[in-house]
Scaffold this active site. Structure first.
Site, PDB file in Angstrom:
ATOM      1  N   GLU A 167       1.048  28.923  18.997  1.00 23.38           N
ATOM      2  CA  GLU A 167       2.381  29.034  19.648  1.00 23.38           C
ATOM      3  C   GLU A 167       3.122  30.078  18.892  1.00 23.38           C
ATOM      4  OE1 GLU A 167       4.443  29.151  21.979  1.00 23.38           O
ATOM      5  OE2 GLU A 167       4.470  27.277  23.194  1.00 23.38           O
ATOM      6  N   ASP A 168       3.940  30.828  19.687  1.00 20.05           N
ATOM      7  CA  ASP A 168       5.116  31.693  18.725  1.00 20.05           C
ATOM      8  C   ASP A 168       5.862  30.971  18.125  1.00 20.05           C
ATOM      9  OD1 ASP A 168       6.235  30.898  21.250  1.00 20.05           O
ATOM     10  OD2 ASP A 168       6.855  33.023  21.646  1.00 20.05           O
ATOM     11  N   ASP A 190      10.892  25.456  19.377  1.00 20.05           N
ATOM     12  CA  ASP A 190      12.306  25.238  19.365  1.00 20.05           C
ATOM     13  C   ASP A 190      12.690  23.686  19.462  1.00 20.05           C
ATOM     14  OD1 ASP A 190      14.800  26.370  19.040  1.00 20.05           O
ATOM     15  OD2 ASP A 190      15.006  26.586  21.083  1.00 20.05           O
ATOM     16  N   GLY A 212      11.020  21.711  21.298  1.00 16.93           N
ATOM     17  CA  GLY A 212       9.560  21.247  21.560  1.00 16.93           C
ATOM     18  C   GLY A 212       9.475  20.821  22.987  1.00 16.93           C
ATOM     19  N   LYS A 239      11.725  25.824  14.275  1.00 14.51           N
ATOM     20  CA  LYS A 239      13.179  25.513  13.976  1.00 14.51           C
ATOM     21  C   LYS A 239      13.498  23.930  14.037  1.00 14.51           C
ATOM     22  CE  LYS A 239      14.826  29.540  16.577  1.00 14.51           C
ATOM     23  NZ  LYS A 239      15.691  30.066  17.930  1.00 14.51           N
ATOM     24  N   PHE A 247      18.522  33.231  16.564  1.00 18.63           N
ATOM     25  CA  PHE A 247      17.454  33.948  17.967  1.00 18.63           C
ATOM     26  C   PHE A 247      16.682  35.194  17.299  1.00 18.63           C
ATOM     27  CE2 PHE A 247      16.125  36.550  21.383  1.00 18.63           C
ATOM     28  CZ  PHE A 247      15.507  35.686  22.214  1.00 18.63           C
ATOM     29  N   ARG A 270       8.552  42.711  21.753  1.00 23.80           N
ATOM     30  CA  ARG A 270       7.340  42.247  21.356  1.00 23.80           C
ATOM     31  C   ARG A 270       6.600  43.079  20.522  1.00 23.80           C
ATOM     32  NH1 ARG A 270       6.919  37.807  24.766  1.00 23.80           N
ATOM     33  NH2 ARG A 270       7.442  37.729  26.800  1.00 23.80           N
TER      34      ARG A 270
HETATM   35  P1  5GP Z   1      11.129  25.120  23.189  1.00 22.17           P
HETATM   36  O1  5GP Z   1      10.518  24.391  24.542  1.00 22.17           O
HETATM   37  O2  5GP Z   1      10.737  24.518  21.967  1.00 22.17           O
HETATM   38  O3  5GP Z   1      12.753  24.758  23.076  1.00 22.17           O
HETATM   39  O4  5GP Z   1      11.020  26.519  23.382  1.00 22.17           O
HETATM   40  C1  5GP Z   1      10.205  27.199  23.143  1.00 22.17           C
HETATM   41  C2  5GP Z   1      10.107  28.500  23.880  1.00 22.17           C
HETATM   42  O5  5GP Z   1      11.616  29.052  23.492  1.00 22.17           O
HETATM   43  C3  5GP Z   1       9.326  29.759  22.865  1.00 22.17           C
HETATM   44  O6  5GP Z   1       7.956  29.667  23.266  1.00 22.17           O
HETATM   45  C4  5GP Z   1      10.338  30.937  23.176  1.00 22.17           C
HETATM   46  O7  5GP Z   1       9.605  31.377  24.264  1.00 22.17           O
HETATM   47  C5  5GP Z   1      11.505  30.529  23.217  1.00 22.17           C
HETATM   48  N1  5GP Z   1      12.383  30.605  22.115  1.00 22.17           N
HETATM   49  C6  5GP Z   1      12.824  29.572  21.479  1.00 22.17           C
HETATM   50  N2  5GP Z   1      13.342  30.365  20.160  1.00 22.17           N
HETATM   51  C7  5GP Z   1      13.055  31.503  20.303  1.00 22.17           C
HETATM   52  C8  5GP Z   1      13.464  32.817  19.562  1.00 22.17           C
HETATM   53  O8  5GP Z   1      14.391  32.531  18.554  1.00 22.17           O
HETATM   54  N3  5GP Z   1      13.289  34.022  20.035  1.00 22.17           N
HETATM   55  C9  5GP Z   1      12.546  34.229  21.062  1.00 22.17           C
HETATM   56  N4  5GP Z   1      12.287  35.440  21.359  1.00 22.17           N
HETATM   57  N5  5GP Z   1      11.963  33.207  21.985  1.00 22.17           N
HETATM   58  C10 5GP Z   1      12.620  31.789  21.446  1.00 22.17           C
HETATM   59 MG    MG Z   2       5.985  30.372  23.247  1.00 26.37          MG
END
Ligand code: 5GP
Ligand code: MG
Length: 181
Positions: A104-105, A108, A110, A136, A157, A170
């Site tokens: 995963e990138d 956040d 989860g 995070k 962010f 990207r």
């Molecule tokens: P989660 O489901 O863990 O809350 O969010 C994960 C997804 O939110 C990541 O795969 C990404 O697409 C997006 N995301 C969360 N934080 C960031 C951030 O700081 N920058 C970017 N570009 N995307 C984020």
């Molecule tokens: Mg992602």
């Protein structure tokens, strides 16, 4: 290296230079290598689009046989009784009894990761672990472990190195953080 970039309506400034990302990717790759070098052909599953650069750099640092695939979580909105239903697209590997590492990138809250793991369990893999470039911890709301994480950050962010702001950003090799102005 550009120190600030403009993406749509927002300005971003450099936060993590490419060399530092590379060191963090090497360190996490070494941990993965130690844990998986004896495992029979693990499967790395990158979650599109954000993970493509991390996957590319991570996999080059591993010297054992492995498979690689990219998947996407597609969401379509059903009627209000079904709500949002997410499905996995792009998976063409047989995952039964295989050792899977999700790449995963960023993790956040989860939510996405938990959803991905739930969908993958249906394929009956031998194990599922996750490897994320960024985590995070202050935003995380789940209890499942984040097995491998290259870098922890605050709730800011970020973009670059695969991560986008409305599809832009990207392509940059460094990580940028949004600025207040
Ligand atoms: P989660 O489901 O863990 O809350 O969010 C994960 C997804 O939110 C990541 O795969 C990404 O697409 C997006 N995301 C969360 N934080 C960031 C951030 O700081 N920058 C970017 N570009 N995307 C984020
Ligand atoms: Mg992602």
């Amino acid at each position: 290296m550009e120190h600030t970039i403009q993406l749509h309506d927002k300005k971003f400034k450099i936060m993590i230079p490419a060399e530092e990302i590379d060191r963090a990717v090497s360190a996490v790759a070494e941990r993965v290598r130690e844990d998986y070098k004896e495992i029979d052909t693990p499967v790395f599953l990158g979650v599109l689009n954000g993970s493509f650069m991390f996957m590319s750099d991570l996999i080059k640092k591993l010297d054992f046989n492995c498979e690689l695939s990219f998947v996407k979580l597609s969401s379509y909105t059903g009627d209000h009784t079904t709500g949002e239903v997410k499905t996995l697209i792009g998976l063409n590997n047989n995952l039964k009894d295989r050792h899977v590492i999700i790449v995963e990138d960023i993790v956040d809250t989860g939510e996405s990761m938990e959803h991905m793991i739930d969908l993958l369990k249906a394929y009956e893999p031998a194990s599922i672990r996750m490897c994320t470039l960024f985590f995070k911890p202050a935003a995380y709301r789940k209890t499942m472990p984040v097995d491998y994480c290259a870098m922890e950050i605050g709730n800011e962010f970020i973009v670059g190195y695969g991560l986008d702001y409305n599809q832009l950003g990207r392509n940059f090799k460094d990580i940028y953080v949004v600025t207040e102005e």
